[in-house]
Enzyme design. Structure first.
Site, PDB file in Angstrom:
ATOM      1  N   GLN A 129       0.833  -1.204   0.000  1.00 51.92           N
ATOM      2  CA  GLN A 129       0.000   0.000   0.000  1.00 51.92           C
ATOM      3  C   GLN A 129       0.867   1.254   0.000  1.00 51.92           C
ATOM      4  OE1 GLN A 129      -1.759   1.454   3.761  1.00 51.92           O
ATOM      5  NE2 GLN A 129      -3.738   1.146   2.796  1.00 51.92           N
ATOM      6  N   GLY A 130       0.818   2.025  -1.063  1.00 46.37           N
ATOM      7  CA  GLY A 130       1.583   3.274  -1.136  1.00 46.37           C
ATOM      8  C   GLY A 130       0.678   4.463  -0.876  1.00 46.37           C
ATOM      9  N   TYR A 131       0.335   4.679   0.371  1.00 42.03           N
ATOM     10  CA  TYR A 131      -0.486   5.836   0.743  1.00 42.03           C
ATOM     11  C   TYR A 131       0.372   6.921   1.396  1.00 42.03           C
ATOM     12  CZ  TYR A 131      -5.150   3.622   0.119  1.00 42.03           C
ATOM     13  OH  TYR A 131      -6.292   3.052  -0.370  1.00 42.03           O
ATOM     14  N   SER A 132       0.983   6.564   2.552  1.00 42.34           N
ATOM     15  CA  SER A 132       1.661   7.581   3.374  1.00 42.34           C
ATOM     16  C   SER A 132       2.868   8.176   2.661  1.00 42.34           C
ATOM     17  CB  SER A 132       2.136   6.963   4.692  1.00 42.34           C
ATOM     18  OG  SER A 132       1.064   6.372   5.371  1.00 42.34           O
ATOM     19  N   SER A 164       4.751  -1.068   3.991  1.00 41.61           N
ATOM     20  CA  SER A 164       4.977  -2.433   4.504  1.00 41.61           C
ATOM     21  C   SER A 164       5.107  -3.403   3.346  1.00 41.61           C
ATOM     22  CB  SER A 164       3.814  -2.879   5.385  1.00 41.61           C
ATOM     23  OG  SER A 164       3.620  -1.999   6.455  1.00 41.61           O
ATOM     24  N   GLU A 247     -13.074  -1.968   5.784  1.00 41.59           N
ATOM     25  CA  GLU A 247     -12.074  -2.718   6.542  1.00 41.59           C
ATOM     26  C   GLU A 247     -11.864  -2.194   7.964  1.00 41.59           C
ATOM     27  OE1 GLU A 247     -10.909  -5.670   5.744  1.00 41.59           O
ATOM     28  OE2 GLU A 247     -12.225  -5.437   4.011  1.00 41.59           O
ATOM     29  N   GLU A 383      -4.540   8.797  18.503  1.00 42.67           N
ATOM     30  CA  GLU A 383      -5.110  10.153  18.593  1.00 42.67           C
ATOM     31  C   GLU A 383      -6.167  10.351  17.506  1.00 42.67           C
ATOM     32  OE1 GLU A 383      -1.846   9.486  18.600  1.00 42.67           O
ATOM     33  OE2 GLU A 383      -1.382   9.970  20.684  1.00 42.67           O
TER      34      GLU A 383
HETATM   35  C1  LIG Z   1       4.606  -0.444  11.206  1.00 44.38           C
HETATM   36  C2  LIG Z   1       3.920   0.513  10.290  1.00 44.38           C
HETATM   37  C3  LIG Z   1       3.448   0.064   9.064  1.00 44.38           C
HETATM   38  C4  LIG Z   1       2.853   0.951   8.177  1.00 44.38           C
HETATM   39  N1  LIG Z   1       2.471   0.482   6.947  1.00 44.38           N
HETATM   40  C5  LIG Z   1       2.008   1.365   6.023  1.00 44.38           C
HETATM   41  C6  LIG Z   1       1.738   0.929   4.680  1.00 44.38           C
HETATM   42  O1  LIG Z   1       1.901  -0.248   4.344  1.00 44.38           O
HETATM   43  N2  LIG Z   1       1.328   1.859   3.785  1.00 44.38           N
HETATM   44  C7  LIG Z   1       1.128   3.169   4.106  1.00 44.38           C
HETATM   45  O2  LIG Z   1       0.731   3.942   3.245  1.00 44.38           O
HETATM   46  N3  LIG Z   1       1.373   3.617   5.380  1.00 44.38           N
HETATM   47  C8  LIG Z   1       1.819   2.740   6.333  1.00 44.38           C
HETATM   48  N4  LIG Z   1       2.108   3.183   7.603  1.00 44.38           N
HETATM   49  C9  LIG Z   1       1.973   4.598   7.911  1.00 44.38           C
HETATM   50  C10 LIG Z   1       0.851   4.933   8.893  1.00 44.38           C
HETATM   51  O3  LIG Z   1      -0.402   4.871   8.256  1.00 44.38           O
HETATM   52  C11 LIG Z   1       1.169   6.337   9.428  1.00 44.38           C
HETATM   53  O4  LIG Z   1       2.360   6.239  10.176  1.00 44.38           O
HETATM   54  C12 LIG Z   1       0.055   6.876  10.294  1.00 44.38           C
HETATM   55  O5  LIG Z   1      -1.083   7.146   9.535  1.00 44.38           O
HETATM   56  C13 LIG Z   1       0.510   8.175  10.999  1.00 44.38           C
HETATM   57  O6  LIG Z   1       1.024   9.085  10.095  1.00 44.38           O
HETATM   58  P1  LIG Z   1       2.454   9.768  10.315  1.00 44.38           P
HETATM   59  O7  LIG Z   1       3.449   8.707  10.632  1.00 44.38           O
HETATM   60  O8  LIG Z   1       2.727  10.659   9.179  1.00 44.38           O
HETATM   61  O9  LIG Z   1       2.318  10.623  11.645  1.00 44.38           O
HETATM   62  P2  LIG Z   1       1.606  12.050  11.741  1.00 44.38           P
HETATM   63  O10 LIG Z   1       0.292  12.037  11.052  1.00 44.38           O
HETATM   64  O11 LIG Z   1       2.581  13.111  11.367  1.00 44.38           O
HETATM   65  O12 LIG Z   1       1.340  12.138  13.294  1.00 44.38           O
HETATM   66  C14 LIG Z   1       2.363  12.498  14.258  1.00 44.38           C
HETATM   67  C15 LIG Z   1       1.701  12.566  15.625  1.00 44.38           C
HETATM   68  O13 LIG Z   1       0.717  13.610  15.624  1.00 44.38           O
HETATM   69  C16 LIG Z   1      -0.551  13.076  15.987  1.00 44.38           C
HETATM   70  N5  LIG Z   1      -1.609  13.705  15.193  1.00 44.38           N
HETATM   71  C17 LIG Z   1      -1.616  13.889  13.839  1.00 44.38           C
HETATM   72  N6  LIG Z   1      -2.764  14.482  13.464  1.00 44.38           N
HETATM   73  C18 LIG Z   1      -3.490  14.668  14.587  1.00 44.38           C
HETATM   74  C19 LIG Z   1      -4.773  15.235  14.844  1.00 44.38           C
HETATM   75  N7  LIG Z   1      -5.535  15.721  13.862  1.00 44.38           N
HETATM   76  N8  LIG Z   1      -5.207  15.238  16.113  1.00 44.38           N
HETATM   77  C20 LIG Z   1      -4.444  14.737  17.136  1.00 44.38           C
HETATM   78  N9  LIG Z   1      -3.214  14.211  16.947  1.00 44.38           N
HETATM   79  C21 LIG Z   1      -2.757  14.175  15.694  1.00 44.38           C
HETATM   80  C22 LIG Z   1      -0.497  11.603  15.668  1.00 44.38           C
HETATM   81  O14 LIG Z   1      -1.407  10.855  16.452  1.00 44.38           O
HETATM   82  C23 LIG Z   1       0.960  11.279  16.011  1.00 44.38           C
HETATM   83  O15 LIG Z   1       1.105  11.060  17.377  1.00 44.38           O
HETATM   84  C24 LIG Z   1       2.683   2.312   8.536  1.00 44.38           C
HETATM   85  C25 LIG Z   1       3.138   2.757   9.775  1.00 44.38           C
HETATM   86  C26 LIG Z   1       3.762   1.890  10.636  1.00 44.38           C
HETATM   87  C27 LIG Z   1       4.249   2.428  11.958  1.00 44.38           C
END
Ligand SMILES: Cc1cc2nc3c(=O)[nH]c(=O)nc-3n(C[C@H](O)[C@H](O)[C@H](O)COP(=O)(O)OP(=O)(O)OC[C@H]3O[C@@H](n4cnc5c(N)ncnc54)[C@H](O)[C@@H]3O)c2cc1C
Length: 396
Positions: A129-132, A164, A247, A383
């Site tokens: 999944q290439g989202y983030s 991942s 999901e 959060e």
């Molecule tokens: C092990 C693992 C596997 C993953 N696999 C994939 C994958 O296969 N494909 C993919 O696309 N992504 C994947 N991800 C990414 C995952 O979806 C993101 O890490 C997650 O959505 C959080 O985004 P971020 O890391 O940019 O943190 P940020 O969004 O920058 O958040 C940083 C902090 O700020 C807080 N925060 C952010 N916005 C708010 C808000 N509005 N209110 C309160 N608090 C807030 C968050 O809770 C967090 O504590 C994976 C992540 C991990 C750790």
């Protein structure tokens, strides 16, 4: 099939027996041993199990019969997860079956269905999944990776992160920006990208558990045929939301947590009589009672959510509360395992020593402990789940 609850006289008795027999007889013992010892499951282990399920006609518990699925209702899907988890069968790989498969089923062209679905079913093609992106996680709609139309191709440039299994995947479903006009959600499209396309570079992200899960994926002038666009150009956000809505209620999580809690209980009982004295056995035992109560509560809540989902009345706050609770519960359960294993295991692993060699359950549980730190981040942070609950309950 009646709509009775699982606590009524069991209308699923025959189904359960069939599942148990299959799990006992068809999952190879080495594979169960692998799962039981908490080793990191890779494409190889997922594939072996998927092939067995495919041969039985159970490859896709969440797909309709017309598309090669089982057509099971959510309660049957829960029983499948519960019985296979109890028998130490591997989970199924979710990116194809649970994520992009249903999206292609719903939004895909007949050609896309014919090209991609059979290979998801038999496990021969793997997806990531290439989202983030570095600047778009919780706020996914801020994504910047661009796709510009050039004749009958899109040309993609940008970077994905935390992808991942990208190192093992044949295909990536990815959200890209095809327009910067209007609302940021409106300019997003969903593309299916073969991972062997020139211009894709996958770089591993080292993590504290010493397991290779996540990657950065760089896309430099990656040319993808327009026929790999899912839905309409600019309709990617609708596809992404469809995926999340369907999901958000995963029947797999709770049975796996229940099995982990059983293993930790067994480990505590074994360690009681041997090895270095545990710091405070009664404290560990009390913590175990509490997480066992948590698992039972989560199971009841999941079953009631399943009923509501089947009736179309499930509130977003309930599934977010379940995700929040189960993520934290998983960290509590594995925290007990770490305390049983003791400092020696933890420090050896952090130093990178002992990360190879013979399988040792306590060492693997320490790997799992470190990996589970990500449970409250991946799939939407805690959060963000709290925001969903607040919005739903208070209209905030
Ligand atoms: C092990 C693992 C596997 C993953 N696999 C994939 C994958 O296969 N494909 C993919 O696309 N992504 C994947 N991800 C990414 C995952 O979806 C993101 O890490 C997650 O959505 C959080 O985004 P971020 O890391 O940019 O943190 P940020 O969004 O920058 O958040 C940083 C902090 O700020 C807080 N925060 C952010 N916005 C708010 C808000 N509005 N209110 C309160 N608090 C807030 C968050 O809770 C967090 O504590 C994976 C992540 C991990 C750790």
């Amino acid at each position: 099939m009646t709509q009775a609850t699982l606590t009524d006289a069991d209308p699923y008795a025959d189904f359960r027996a069939e599942l148990r027999q299959f799990a006992e007889q068809q999952c190879p013992e080495e594979l169960k041993q692998f799962v039981r010892s908490n080793q990191k499951i890779t494409r190889n282990e997922y594939r072996i199990w998927q092939e067995k399920l495919f041969a039985r006609g159970w490859a896709a518990p969440n797909w309709p019969v017309s598309q090669g699925g089982t057509g099971w209702d959510l309660q049957q899907r829960y029983l499948f997860e519960e019985i296979t988890a109890q028998a130490d069968c591997p989970p199924q790989y979710h990116h194809g079956l649970g994520h992009i498969g249903p999206v292609i089923l719903h939004f895909g062209t007949p050609e896309q269905k014919a090209r991609f679905l059979p290979r998801i079913l038999d496990g021969s093609e793997w997806w990531c999944q290439g989202y983030s992106e570095p600047g778009a996680g919780s706020d996914l709609a801020s994504l910047k990776t661009s796709a510009v139309r050039d004749g009958d191709h899109y040309v993609i440039n940008g970077q994905k992160i935390w992808t991942s299994h990208a190192q093992e995947a044949d295909m990536m479903y990815t959200l890209v920006r095809t327009s910067t006009e209007g609302r940021k959600q409106a300019g997003i499209s969903l593309l299916l990208v073969p991972m062997n396309t020139p211009g894709i570079e996958v770089r591993p992200i080292p993590t504290i558990d010493h397991w290779h899960h996540v990657n950065e994926v760089f896309l430099n002038d990656v040319r993808v045929p327009c026929e790999n666009l899912v839905g309409e150009e600019g309709g990617g956000w609708k596809c992404a939301k469809f995926l999340l809505d369907r999901e958000r209620l995963s029947p797999a999580t709770v049975p796996r947590l229940a099995r982990l809690a059983e293993q930790v209980e067994q480990l505590l009982a074994e360690r009681r009589g041997s090895g270095p004295a545990l710091p405070s056995h009664h404290v560990l035992q009390e913590r175990l009672y509490l997480v066992q109560a948590g698992v039972k509560g989560a199971r009841e809540m999941l079953l009631s959510a399943i009923q509501e989902e089947m009736q179309g009345t499930l509130a977003a706050s309930k599934s977010s509360a379940l995700k929040l609770f189960c993520s934290e519960l998983s960290q509590q359960i594995i925290g007990i395992a770490l305390d049983i294993a003791g400092n020696e295991y933890a420090s050896r692993l952090v130093e990178g020593v002992g990360a190879t060699g013979d399988v040792d359950l306590q060492r693997e549980l320490v790997h799992t402990y470190l990996f589970y730190r990500s449970r409250t981040i991946a799939g939407g942070t805690s959060e963000v789940q709290k925001n969903v609950i607040a919005r739903d309950l208070f209209g905030a």
